[in-house]
Design an enzyme around this catalytic site. Structure first.
Site, short mmCIF file in Angstrom:
data_model
loop_
_atom_site.label_atom_id
_atom_site.label_comp_id
_atom_site.label_asym_id
_atom_site.label_seq_id
_atom_site.Cartn_x
_atom_site.Cartn_y
_atom_site.Cartn_z
N ASN A 138 0.82 -1.22 0.00
CA ASN A 138 0.00 0.00 0.00
C ASN A 138 0.85 1.27 0.00
OD1 ASN A 138 -2.01 -1.84 0.13
ND2 ASN A 138 -2.63 -1.41 2.24
N THR A 183 -17.77 37.45 -30.82
CA THR A 183 -18.53 36.94 -29.67
C THR A 183 -19.73 36.25 -30.30
OG1 THR A 183 -19.89 38.92 -29.48
CG2 THR A 183 -17.86 38.89 -28.18
N HIS A 184 -20.24 35.22 -29.65
CA HIS A 184 -21.34 34.41 -30.22
C HIS A 184 -21.00 33.94 -31.63
CE1 HIS A 184 -23.88 36.07 -26.95
NE2 HIS A 184 -23.18 37.17 -27.20
N SER A 305 -8.28 12.52 -48.41
CA SER A 305 -9.52 11.77 -48.30
C SER A 305 -9.42 10.56 -49.21
CB SER A 305 -10.69 12.66 -48.72
OG SER A 305 -11.75 11.88 -49.20
N LYS A 311 -9.09 16.96 -51.11
CA LYS A 311 -9.13 17.21 -49.66
C LYS A 311 -7.76 17.21 -49.00
CE LYS A 311 -12.37 17.54 -47.24
NZ LYS A 311 -13.50 16.70 -46.89
N GLU A 318 -8.26 17.63 -35.36
CA GLU A 318 -9.53 16.99 -35.00
C GLU A 318 -9.33 15.91 -33.94
OE1 GLU A 318 -12.22 16.64 -38.83
OE2 GLU A 318 -10.11 16.40 -39.33
N TYR A 345 -6.63 1.79 2.42
CA TYR A 345 -6.51 1.24 1.07
C TYR A 345 -7.65 0.27 0.78
CZ TYR A 345 -4.78 -1.27 -3.02
OH TYR A 345 -4.68 -1.83 -4.27
N1 ARG Z 1 -1.60 -3.73 -7.62
C1 ARG Z 1 -2.12 -3.19 -6.40
C2 ARG Z 1 -2.48 -1.68 -6.60
O1 ARG Z 1 -1.97 -1.09 -7.50
C3 ARG Z 1 -1.15 -3.36 -5.35
C4 ARG Z 1 -1.66 -3.13 -3.97
C5 ARG Z 1 -2.22 -4.36 -3.41
N2 ARG Z 1 -2.39 -4.23 -2.04
C6 ARG Z 1 -3.14 -5.07 -1.38
N3 ARG Z 1 -3.26 -4.88 -0.14
N4 ARG Z 1 -3.76 -6.05 -1.99
O2 ARG Z 1 -3.28 -1.11 -5.90
#
Ligand code: ARG
Length: 495
Positions: A138, A183-184, A305, A311, A318, A345
């Site tokens: 994490n 404008t517009h 085109s 063209k 675009e 997390y």
């Molecule tokens: N691949 C996961 C992510 O990007 C990794 C983290 C996983 N953590 C866990 N506690 N399962 O979030």
């Protein structure tokens, strides 16, 4: 044919195509993290949960993060000096192996972080297994992602400076080129082409500032947060931050692993850049049309085109405009993914990288090619001048003239309206009406009325700062040039 239902494992395999063949039907996915499980993860779960295809982009940052962590582990005497060196050497080797395509990344190890660690334990089995001490995926993911965003910001901010430089250059050459302002999307008042172009300079300047701000919020080192509560080892977080080039360290481990504000801010800024590019492209597409003919795009940025031989299409412009939709929707995906997540997390957050990486690539590429288009743009000044020939564009100047003769503005506005209407009804240009005709509408008009019908006079009669008068444009151009030099210095100072 009768619908038989979808074969889920088949469709997942197809999604799996880019990665390596899974030899066994049940993946030995467990090597690292499945000590508590009786059964191995199923193939379908492994395929569904893997994020390798996306997060492999983070590989260099992942390895840098691990190297910094190894130094902190050495300092905490969790790994020995020699051991630490071996791990660092192996990590650097993995970086090169991946770069040269020598190391096959495998989805069965789920993500880039596990792939690197797996290879490390092949190279240095004993010591490699210590790397993840005092760290969770994490906080690892958070740091990797922050390093990635910081690096993307530096790149994009650099192209933004280049683009601003180009715009200032073009403006400098076109202070005296006058076009109709709208404008517009209706003829409004004559303006300097430089003034029009520099309006975009202001937008890209704001984008640059937004990026610098986002950088500050991203520049926080979160290793040491662990899974959510901090870690039990004496990790020198300052050392890690210094090695990785972070300005500060996070103060709350729970926020540390669950904060994605920096990703959202970055995506918002990317969406703004895309929006500004898209509006500019729209104008250039219009200016490039036969009806306008204000500009000519270089052949290399146009396509033919398949059916109409004459063209020359502005496809690149675009496409930049078209891709903006995707960039904006990536911002929304990220908002929606985050909005209901409790601390800290949650696996949902694995979905955070795709919208950011995708938008960053799109905006970077769009900026690069757009800058080239701008650089090679040819302006057709004759057609621009011709765009001013309907002299009702001077109606506001007539109202101003009347104000200067002592008539209150509302009344002046009404009289100028009557003049325009008279010209329209008699099929005359304003400048072709006789003084007698003017005098019939109001006696205060004198011979000097005919001085009005001149683009330069109209533009240069603007007195306010930030207006379109040549003198004022020259003044702000100096400011812009200085600003660009200062921004180059601030960009270089980012670590
Ligand atoms: N691949 C996961 C992510 O990007 C990794 C983290 C996983 N953590 C866990 N506690 N399962 O979030």
């Amino acid at each position: 044919m009768r619908y038989e239902g979808t074969n889920l494992s088949l469709s997942l395999k197809r999604q799996d195509m880019k990665t390596k063949k899974n030899k066994s039907s049940v993946l030995p996915h467990s090597n690292f993290v499945r000590g508590r499980f009786k059964e191995d993860i199923s193939e379908i779960t492994a395929g569904f949960t893997a994020s390798l295809d996306i997060d492999k982009r983070l590989v260099d940052f992942d390895i840098d993060g691990s190297i910094a962590h190894i130094h902190a582990l050495k300092k905490a005497a969790i790994v020995g000096e020699e051991e630490g060196k071996d791990i660092e050497k192996a990590l650097l080797r993995i970086k090169i192996e991946i770069k040269n395509g020598k190391l096959e990344l495998n989805k069965k190890y789920e993500d880039i972080h596990m792939n690197v660690e797996k290879r490390l334990t092949e190279l240095v089995p004993e010591s490699g297994a210590k790397l993840h001490t005092g760290r969770s995926r994490n906080d690892q993911v958070s740091v990797d992602f922050r390093l990635y965003v910081k690096s993307e910001i530096r790149n994009i901010a650099g192209v933004l400076i280049d683009l601003r430089t180009e715009l200032v250059k073009i403006a400098g050459h076109n202070i005296k080129t006058i076009i109709p302002g709208y404008t517009h999307f209706q003829h409004a008042q004559p303006v300097s082409l430089a003034h029009h172009i520099l309006a975009y300079y202001e937008m890209f300047l704001r984008d640059f500032k937004r990026l610098m701000n986002t950088y500050k919020n991203t520049d926080v080192m979160t290793l040491g947060s662990g899974a959510l509560a901090g870690v039990d080892f004496d990790i020198d977080r300052r050392l890690e931050a210094d090695m990785l080039g972070f300005g500060s360290i996070s103060r709350n481990s729970m926020d540390g692993v669950s904060d994605r504000d920096f990703a959202l801010e970055f995506n918002f800024t990317l969406a703004m850049i895309a929006l500004h590019l898209s509006r500019f492209c729209e104008e250039l597409i219009i200016w490039n049309s036969f009806e306008f003919g204000f500009i000519k795009l270089k052949d290399e940025f146009t396509t033919g085109s398949s059916i109409m031989p004459q063209k020359k299409n502005p496809d690149v412009l675009e496409l930049i405009r078209g891709k903006t939709g995707g960039v904006i929707s990536n911002l929304l995906s990220l908002f929606i993914m985050m909005k209901s997540l409790p601390l800290t997390y949650n696996r949902d957050m694995q979905e955070d990288k795709k919208p950011v990486i995708e938008s960053s690539d799109t905006v970077y590429n769009s900026l690069l090619i757009f800058k080239e288009i701008i650089k090679t743009l040819k302006f057709n000044k004759e057609n621009m001048r011709a765009g001013l020939k309907d002299d009702s564009i001077y109606a506001t100047d007539i109202a101003t003239y009347l104000v200067k003769k002592g008539i209150p503005f509302r009344k002046s506005h009404e009289i100028a309206g009557k003049i325009v209407s008279y010209a329209e009804n008699t099929g005359k240009m304003l400048s072709a009406m006789s003084l007698e005709e003017y005098k019939k509408i109001t006696g205060v008009i004198a011979g000097d009325i005919f001085n009005i019908f001149n683009p330069e006079t109209s533009v240069n009669s603007k007195k306010t700062t930030g207006g379109t008068a040549f003198k004022e444009i020259k003044r702000v151009l100096k400011e812009y040039e200085e600003e660009i030099e200062n921004d180059k210095i601030s960009l270089q100072a980012l670590r």
